[in-house]
Design an enzyme around this catalytic site. Structure first.
Site, PDB file in Angstrom:
ATOM      1  CD  GLU A  66      31.095 -21.181  -7.834  1.00 34.19           C
ATOM      2  OE1 GLU A  66      30.528 -21.581  -6.809  1.00 34.19           O
ATOM      3  OE2 GLU A  66      32.331 -21.128  -7.958  1.00 34.19           O
ATOM      4  CE  LYS A  67      27.428 -18.368   0.375  1.00 29.46           C
ATOM      5  NZ  LYS A  67      28.280 -19.485   0.872  1.00 29.46           N
ATOM      6  CB  THR A  68      33.261 -20.877  -4.019  1.00 28.42           C
ATOM      7  OG1 THR A  68      33.275 -20.495  -5.391  1.00 28.42           O
ATOM      8  CG2 THR A  68      34.227 -22.021  -3.811  1.00 28.42           C
TER       9      THR A  68
END
Length: 466
Positions: A66-68
């Site tokens: 996931e792209k935080t």
């Protein structure tokens, strides 16, 4: 403005110029890097395009995570050669260095757990993201550092190693001793400034599973990151093989915000009176978005709203910026901005574009960035929006992704078998009595050959391979 997207602040003391320069040079030496010391060493992903599916995701093995939506920062851990004290420095995207006190990072114990109190990491550089997330137990917001790569560990540069190896070193040589220290000696860790975790890495063909978790994470996530498994670390600048995918609504651009209050003429005053024209602060101003064209911002002052940019200020600004668009701020949002009682003019803002109306909307301030996105980046983001890849597009190629991954995996196994067979044959010629070749003494034994995939919260005791 989305309050959930407010970027966290680094809880440390920004280091003065000379100290920063000294540490930068030490870090360049640590990485054996030819990059200038004044360049942020972190690699930057590029926006995902439709052609990347065939040319990249199907052509080689990738991890997906996931792209935080947090604050990108490197963590540098070094021991002062004079005082023998361990220092922890956080490095932001503007290549500023912040000393963060209160941590202790031990080395991996070789004999017993007491070594966790006797050894110190020295020369370790980690890539990650600072984020405010909700504690599932207390429901309170807490600062956490999510690690997703490792450039060096204990004085050994890893930038030329593949991603799989770097993650293995990060898990075994850094995160495990850190986690063990917290487990065995919690009283020694109670004052740590923030918690540290490793991001979950999945095989690219598990992207649907990762995407389903985005809305349930304890922090804001705005997409997916695809990292090539076998690639070296790209020091500084854009890495064309490191891909960031965002839903269409999450494609954002960073601009410089310039506020223009309406000017009112008081005709009762003489024309020579300097107060004849004045700013009307009771009326909502215009909000201009300026795009960065490169070069140093010669007018980088953050000014109060009560002090709008003068004509000469704008002339200076337009050496490196140009007006790009206006942003719509409704009355409710304007009241929220005024209630903040913070400087607004000249700040960097992250904005999204409404695909139906074409209007730009303010998401948050980006005080961690000195400049907005370069005009070339803005153009690529707009192209990415026009050439948007949906989650459905990605899910449609998952089976093909898995099939090609397995084909490459089998090809490596076959090549290894052939190599072992040839090595065995050569050994038989030189040692007629030997039935199995011994491992060469100079053949390297990599940590990731037997390493674990440490989870976000605790080590995986089942020793699951990455």
């Amino acid at each position: 403005m989305d309050n959930n997207r407010v970027a966290p602040e680094i809880p440390g003391l920004r280091q003065p110029g000379q100290i920063t320069n000294d540490i930068r040079m030490l870090m360049c030496k640590l990485l054996n890097s030819a990059k200038p010391a004044n360049t942020f060493p972190g690699s930057q992903p590029v926006s995902f395009h439709l052609a990347d599916i065939e040319e990249k995701l199907l052509a080689q093995d990738y991890y997906v995570c996931e792209k935080t939506d947090g604050l990108r920062a490197l963590m540098l851990i070094m021991v002062n050669p004079v005082t023998k004290e361990q220092g922890c420095f956080m490095i932001d995207r503007e290549n500023n260095y912040y000393m963060v006190n209160g941590f202790r990072f031990p080395c991996l114990p070789r004999a017993n757990k007491k070594e966790l109190l006797e050894t110190l990491q020295d020369g370790t550089l980690i890539d990650g993201e600072l984020v405010m997330q909700t504690n599932p137990v207390t429901k309170l917001k807490e600062l956490r550092y999510l690690m997703f790569d490792c450039l060096a560990v204990n004085g050994r540069s890893l930038v030329q190693s593949p991603t799989s190896s770097r993650l293995a070193h990060l898990g075994k040589e850094f995160f495990k001793p850190y986690y063990d220290l917290r487990s065995y000696f919690p009283d020694r860790c109670s004052t740590f400034p923030f918690k540290i975790s490793m991001k979950h890495m999945n095989f690219s063909y598990d992207l649907a599973k990762v995407a389903k978790t985005l809305d349930s994470l304890p922090h804001v996530s705005d997409g997916l990151i695809f990292t090539p498994v076998q690639a070296a670390y790209h020091i500084g600048g854009k890495d064309s093989y490191l891909l960031k995918w965002k839903p269409e609504v999450e494609n954002t651009v960073d601009f410089k915000l310039i506020i223009e209050p309406p000017v009112v003429e008081d005709k009762s005053l003489p024309k020579s009176d300097k107060n004849r024209f004045y700013y009307n602060y009771d009326v909502k101003p215009l909000f201009h978005l300026y795009v960065w064209q490169g070069g140093n911002d010669v007018n980088n002052r953050i000014q109060d709203f009560e002090q709008p940019f003068t004509k000469s200020d704008l002339e200076l600004l337009e050496r490196t910026y140009r007006k790009f668009a206006e942003i719509e701020i409704d009355d409710k949002q304007w009241n929220e901005l005024k209630a903040m009682e913070e400087p607004l003019n000249g700040r960097i803002v992250e904005c999204s574009k409404d695909q139906e109306s074409g209007a730009w909307k303010l998401l948050r301030f980006r005080d961690d960035k000195l400049n907005g996105n370069h005009v070339s980046v803005v153009q690529k983001v707009l192209e990415s929006i026009g050439d948007s890849v949906s989650l459905d597009d990605l899910e449609q190629v998952v089976d093909e992704m898995r099939s090609r991954w397995k084909e490459r995996e089998q090809g490596l196994k076959n090549a290894q078998k052939q190599f072992n067979h040839q090595a065995s044959a050569r050994s038989s010629l030189s040692q007629q009595h030997s039935t199995e070749p011994e491992q060469s003494q100079d053949q390297p034994k990599y940590v990731d050959d037997d390493d674990d995939n440490w989870s976000d919260d605790e080590p995986d005791t089942k020793r699951q391979k990455i």
